[in-house]
Design a protein around this motif. Structure first.
Motif, PDB file in Angstrom:
ATOM      1  N   ASN A  77      42.758  43.758  29.300  1.00  0.00           N
ATOM      2  CA  ASN A  77      43.965  43.094  29.824  1.00  0.00           C
ATOM      3  C   ASN A  77      43.691  42.013  30.863  1.00  0.00           C
ATOM      4  O   ASN A  77      44.619  41.383  31.358  1.00  0.00           O
ATOM      5  CB  ASN A  77      44.892  44.124  30.498  1.00  0.00           C
ATOM      6  CG  ASN A  77      45.497  45.072  29.487  1.00  0.00           C
ATOM      7  OD1 ASN A  77      45.487  44.797  28.296  1.00  0.00           O
ATOM      8  ND2 ASN A  77      46.010  46.189  29.957  1.00  0.00           N
ATOM      9  N   CYS A 169      34.906  34.899  48.439  1.00  0.00           N
ATOM     10  CA  CYS A 169      35.194  33.928  47.366  1.00  0.00           C
ATOM     11  C   CYS A 169      35.748  32.601  47.873  1.00  0.00           C
ATOM     12  O   CYS A 169      35.939  31.678  47.079  1.00  0.00           O
ATOM     13  CB  CYS A 169      36.197  34.527  46.390  1.00  0.00           C
ATOM     14  SG  CYS A 169      35.600  35.996  45.577  1.00  0.00           S
ATOM     15  N   HIS A 333      41.743  29.509  42.877  1.00  0.00           N
ATOM     16  CA  HIS A 333      40.657  30.478  42.701  1.00  0.00           C
ATOM     17  C   HIS A 333      41.032  31.461  41.587  1.00  0.00           C
ATOM     18  O   HIS A 333      42.157  31.976  41.552  1.00  0.00           O
ATOM     19  CB  HIS A 333      40.441  31.228  44.016  1.00  0.00           C
ATOM     20  CG  HIS A 333      39.562  32.433  43.890  1.00  0.00           C
ATOM     21  ND1 HIS A 333      38.332  32.386  43.275  1.00  0.00           N
ATOM     22  CD2 HIS A 333      39.727  33.727  44.286  1.00  0.00           C
ATOM     23  CE1 HIS A 333      37.784  33.595  43.295  1.00  0.00           C
ATOM     24  NE2 HIS A 333      38.609  34.428  43.897  1.00  0.00           N
TER      25      HIS A 333
HETATM   26  C1  LIG Z   1      42.963  44.187  37.515  1.00  0.00           C
HETATM   27  C2  LIG Z   1      44.073  43.504  36.756  1.00  0.00           C
HETATM   28  C3  LIG Z   1      43.460  42.383  35.905  1.00  0.00           C
HETATM   29  C4  LIG Z   1      44.725  44.554  35.816  1.00  0.00           C
HETATM   30  O1  LIG Z   1      45.844  44.025  35.218  1.00  0.00           O
HETATM   31  P1  LIG Z   1      46.739  44.856  34.151  1.00  0.00           P
HETATM   32  O2  LIG Z   1      47.562  43.844  33.459  1.00  0.00           O
HETATM   33  O3  LIG Z   1      45.865  45.723  33.314  1.00  0.00           O
HETATM   34  O4  LIG Z   1      47.768  45.781  34.888  1.00  0.00           O
HETATM   35  P2  LIG Z   1      47.826  46.633  36.219  1.00  0.00           P
HETATM   36  O5  LIG Z   1      47.867  45.713  37.373  1.00  0.00           O
HETATM   37  O6  LIG Z   1      48.956  47.548  35.986  1.00  0.00           O
HETATM   38  O7  LIG Z   1      46.485  47.515  36.306  1.00  0.00           O
HETATM   39  C5  LIG Z   1      46.030  48.409  35.288  1.00  0.00           C
HETATM   40  C6  LIG Z   1      45.551  49.698  35.923  1.00  0.00           C
HETATM   41  O8  LIG Z   1      44.588  49.372  36.918  1.00  0.00           O
HETATM   42  C7  LIG Z   1      44.992  49.935  38.162  1.00  0.00           C
HETATM   43  N1  LIG Z   1      44.534  49.066  39.238  1.00  0.00           N
HETATM   44  C8  LIG Z   1      44.832  47.760  39.398  1.00  0.00           C
HETATM   45  N2  LIG Z   1      44.217  47.285  40.496  1.00  0.00           N
HETATM   46  C9  LIG Z   1      43.517  48.309  41.019  1.00  0.00           C
HETATM   47  C10 LIG Z   1      42.686  48.462  42.158  1.00  0.00           C
HETATM   48  N3  LIG Z   1      42.418  47.411  42.968  1.00  0.00           N
HETATM   49  N4  LIG Z   1      42.115  49.648  42.418  1.00  0.00           N
HETATM   50  C11 LIG Z   1      42.352  50.716  41.590  1.00  0.00           C
HETATM   51  N5  LIG Z   1      43.129  50.629  40.489  1.00  0.00           N
HETATM   52  C12 LIG Z   1      43.704  49.448  40.218  1.00  0.00           C
HETATM   53  C13 LIG Z   1      46.507  50.034  38.071  1.00  0.00           C
HETATM   54  O9  LIG Z   1      47.012  51.007  38.960  1.00  0.00           O
HETATM   55  C14 LIG Z   1      46.668  50.461  36.620  1.00  0.00           C
HETATM   56  O10 LIG Z   1      46.346  51.832  36.524  1.00  0.00           O
HETATM   57  P3  LIG Z   1      47.214  52.854  35.636  1.00  0.00           P
HETATM   58  O11 LIG Z   1      47.022  52.382  34.230  1.00  0.00           O
HETATM   59  O12 LIG Z   1      46.590  54.177  35.904  1.00  0.00           O
HETATM   60  O13 LIG Z   1      48.620  52.732  36.102  1.00  0.00           O
HETATM   61  C15 LIG Z   1      45.152  42.908  37.720  1.00  0.00           C
HETATM   62  O14 LIG Z   1      45.819  43.973  38.358  1.00  0.00           O
HETATM   63  C16 LIG Z   1      44.553  41.987  38.757  1.00  0.00           C
HETATM   64  O15 LIG Z   1      44.282  40.810  38.502  1.00  0.00           O
HETATM   65  N6  LIG Z   1      44.388  42.498  39.990  1.00  0.00           N
HETATM   66  C17 LIG Z   1      43.822  41.735  41.100  1.00  0.00           C
HETATM   67  C18 LIG Z   1      42.339  41.731  41.011  1.00  0.00           C
HETATM   68  C19 LIG Z   1      41.694  41.360  42.329  1.00  0.00           C
HETATM   69  O16 LIG Z   1      41.782  42.141  43.281  1.00  0.00           O
HETATM   70  N7  LIG Z   1      41.063  40.172  42.405  1.00  0.00           N
HETATM   71  C20 LIG Z   1      40.494  39.640  43.591  1.00  0.00           C
HETATM   72  C21 LIG Z   1      39.009  39.736  43.480  1.00  0.00           C
HETATM   73  S1  LIG Z   1      38.297  39.460  45.048  1.00  0.00           S
HETATM   74  C22 LIG Z   1      38.088  37.818  45.180  1.00  0.00           C
HETATM   75  O17 LIG Z   1      38.191  37.119  44.225  1.00  0.00           O
HETATM   76  C23 LIG Z   1      37.787  37.320  46.530  1.00  0.00           C
HETATM   77  C24 LIG Z   1      36.610  37.904  47.294  1.00  0.00           C
HETATM   78  O18 LIG Z   1      36.064  38.930  46.912  1.00  0.00           O
HETATM   79  O19 LIG Z   1      36.180  37.345  48.308  1.00  0.00           O
END
Ligand SMILES: CC(C)(COP(=O)(O)OP(=O)(O)OC[C@H]1O[C@@H](n2cnc3c(N)ncnc32)[C@H](O)[C@@H]1OP(=O)(O)O)[C@@H](O)C(=O)NCCC(=O)NCCSC(=O)CC(=O)O
Length: 445
Positions: A77, A169, A333
Motif C-alpha cells: 500500500n 531527511c 519530501h
Molecule cells: C505507512 C503508510 C504508507 C501505510 O499506509 P496505509 O495506506 O497502508 O494505511 P495505514 O496508515 O492505515 O497503515 C496500515 C497499518 O500500518 C499501521 N501503521 C501506520 N503507521 C505506523 C507506525 N508509524 N507505527 C506502527 N504502525 C503503523 C496502521 O496502524 C495500520 O495498521 P492496522 O492494519 O493494524 O490497522 C502510511 O501510513 C504512511 O505514509 N505513514 C507515514 C510514514 C512516515 O512516518 N514517513 C516519514 C519517514 S521519516 C522521514 O522521512 C524523515 C526523517 O526520518 O528524518
C-alpha cells in the motif's frame, strides 16, 4: 484594538522589514546559484522489487504471522514501485551482519558516481571547489565522509569541509543554508553539497512495527549539488535561491520522539517512526509557513493570511496562505504517502502539483535527504520548469524539523537527468502494486 489598524501596522512593519532585509542581503552578497545537480541511479542489480522485499521479510526469523501481514500490507500500500534500489549487503542476505566496509562502499558508490558525472557535465573540477558539505544522517565513520571525498579527488588544502550527521531527511536544505551563509562571507566561492542516507548498516531485524516501517520506506539514493555565488556564472545557473526558512520544534517532546534511532525491547537497533509523525510534520510545517509567508507573499495575500490567523479558531479550518499565487511548483519530501497527502491537503494542492512527489516515491522510494532532488529532477525531465518559475522545496526530518526554500528558475530547463530512461512511463495508469493480487489476502485477513 481596531483590527484594520492592527493589520495596517503589521503590513507596514513587514514591508519595512522586507525592504531592509533585501538591502542588507544584497550588500552581504547573498546570491546563491544552483549550477547543476546529479542524482544517483544505482545499477539494476540493486533493484528491490516487492517479491525480493517479500523474501527479505521471510528470512527474518524474528517475525511471526502478525508482523508478516503488517509488512506486506505496508509494502503493497505504500505507493512505492518495483524499481527502487537497496544496498548490496541487504540484497546479498547480509542485513543482520553489516560490516563497516558495507557502509563505506554504499556511500562511495553514490558519491563518486554522481560527482564524476557532475564534474564531467559542468566543466568544473575538484580543484575548483572551496567548500564541501556532506550530509548523511545514519553513518558517521572517522575520518568523516567529507574527508574521503577530499582524499579521492585530491582536493585543495584550503578547502573548507563540513560533515553533517544525525540531521534526518531535511538535511540537504540545512546544507544549502550552511553554504549560503558561507557565501555571505566570501565572494566567488564554489561549493559542493553531497546528500545521501546510509541504508545498508541500518536495517532493522526486530519485530516492533514502528521500527519495521523504515525498512519498507527508506531506499538507496543520493545527490551531488554544485553551488556558487559568482555573478559571472549567473547565465550558467539552473536556479537561484530566494529565501530559506528552517524550523525546529524539537522542544516539543512528542515531536522530538516521533522519529528517532533506538533499541527495541529485545535490543535490536533501528529507526522508530511513530504513528504521530504526520501530526508532528503538520505542526512543524505550520510553524515554517508562518515564518515563510511574510517573506514571499505579496501584500494582499499576506493581509488575507493575517486576517485568517486572527480568526483562526472560529471560521477557517485551514488558515494556511494561498502559496499558489507565488509558487509555481511544489517540491515535497517523499516521506511516505501520508506525509505527501498531508502537505497537499494543507496547501490545497492539486493532483498535478503532487505528481512529482508521488512519482518519485514510486520510482525511488524515500531516499531521505536527497529525495527533494529526485522530485526536482522529475519536474525538469517533464519540462515543467520555465524561466522565472518559482519552486518551493519543503522537507521534513527527525528532530523534528521542517526546512523550506524558495528558488527561482533561471532558464527553461529540460535535462533528462536520472529520470531519462523512464520519464515517458510516468505517471503510470495505476500506482496499485502489481503484487496486490498475490497479497490480497493480507488486506482481507
Ligand atoms: C505507512 C503508510 C504508507 C501505510 O499506509 P496505509 O495506506 O497502508 O494505511 P495505514 O496508515 O492505515 O497503515 C496500515 C497499518 O500500518 C499501521 N501503521 C501506520 N503507521 C505506523 C507506525 N508509524 N507505527 C506502527 N504502525 C503503523 C496502521 O496502524 C495500520 O495498521 P492496522 O492494519 O493494524 O490497522 C502510511 O501510513 C504512511 O505514509 N505513514 C507515514 C510514514 C512516515 O512516518 N514517513 C516519514 C519517514 S521519516 C522521514 O522521512 C524523515 C526523517 O526520518 O528524518
Amino acid at each position: 484594538m481596531d483590527i484594520i489598524f492592527m493589520l495596517s501596522a503589521i503590513l507596514v512593519f513587514y514591508s519595512l522589514f522586507h525592504f531592509f532585509n533585501l538591502l542588507y542581503h544584497h550588500r552581504r552578497n547573498q546570491t546563491c546559484y544552483l549550477l547543476d545537480y546529479v542524482c544517483f541511479k544505482p545499477s539494476d542489480d540493486r533493484k528491490l522489487s516487492t517479491e525480493l522485499c517479500g523474501d527479505i521479510v521471510h528470512r527474518n526469523k524474528n517475525l511471526g504471522l502478525k508482523e508478516h501481514k503488517f509488512l506486506l500490507k505496508v509494502i503493497v500500500n505504500s505507493g512505492i514501485g518495483e524499481d527502487t534500489y537497496g544496498p548490496r549487503n541487504i540484497i546479498a542476505g547480509r542485513e543482520e551482519m553489516p560490516t563497516l566496509e558495507d557502509g563505506v562502499e554504499e556511500m562511495d558508490e553514490c558519491f563518486f558516481a554522481t560527482l564524476d558525472e557532475l564534474f564531467g557535465k559542468s566543466g568544473f573540477s575538484a580543484k575548483d571547489i572551496d567548500v564541501l558539505v556532506v550530509n548523511v544522517s545514519m553513518f558517521s565513520p572517522a575520518p568523516c565522509l567529507a574527508a574521503r571525498i577530499v582524499n579521492h579527488y585530491k582536493m585543495r588544502e584550503d578547502i573548507k569541509t563540513y560533515n553533517l550527521s544525525g540531521m534526518g531527511c531535511s538535511a540537504s536544505v540545512i546544507s544549502i543554508d550552511l553554504v549560503q551563509n558561507i557565501f555571505k562571507t566570501k565572494k566567488k566561492t564554489m561549493a559542493l553539497v553531497l546528500t545521501s542516507e546510509s541504508i545498508g548498516p541500518n536495517w532493522y531485524s526486530g519485530n516492533d512495527k514502528s521500527m519495521m516501517l523504515g525498512n519498507c520506506l527508506f531506499r538507496s539514493g543520493g545527490c551531488s549539488i554544485l553551488l556558487s555565488n559568482d555573478q559571472a556564472l549567473k547565465d550558467r545557473a539552473k536556479m537561484s535561491l530566494k529565501c530559506l526558512v528552517r524550523t525546529h520544534i524539537g522542544a516539543n517532546d512528542e515531536a522530538h520522539h516521533c522519529a528517532l534511532q533506538k533499541e527495541d525491547d529485545n535490543g535490536y537497533l533501528g529507526f522508530h517512526l511513530s504513528k504521530d509523525l504526520p501530526k508532528a510534520a503538520a505542526l512543524a510545517f505550520a510553524a515554517n509557513l508562518q515564518r515563510l509567508a511574510p517573506r514571499i507573499l505579496p501584500m494582499k495575500q499576506l493581509a488575507i493570511y493575517i486576517a485568517r490567523k486572527i480568526h483562526q479558531s472560529s471560521k477557517h479550518a485551514n488558515p494556511n496562505p494561498n502559496f499558489k499565487s507565488v509558487v509555481d511548483h511544489f517540491c515535497l519530501h517523499t516521506g511516505g504517502s501520508a506525509v505527501i497527502e498531508g502537505v497537499g491537503r494543507s496547501l490545497g494542492l492539486t493532483k498535478y502539483d503532487l505528481e512529482p512527489a508521488r512519482m518519485t516515491l514510486h520510482r525511488f522510494g524515500n531516499t531521505s535527504a536527497s529525495s527533494l532532488w529526485y522530485v526536482l529532477g522529475y519536474m525538469e525531465a517533464k519540462k515543467r520548469l520555465m524561466k522565472n518559475d518559482r519552486v518551493l522545496m519543503i522537507s521534513f526530518g527527525a528532530g523534528f524539523k521542517c526546512n523550506s526554500c524558495l528558488c527561482e528558475v533561471m532558464r527553461d530547463l529540460d535535462s533528462g537527468n536520472v529520470w531519462e530512461d523512464c520519464i515517458e512511463d510516468y505517471p503510470p495508469e495505476t500506482l496499485v502494486n502489481p503484487f496486490m493480487d498475490k497479497y490480497r489476502w493480507i488486506n482481507e485477513a
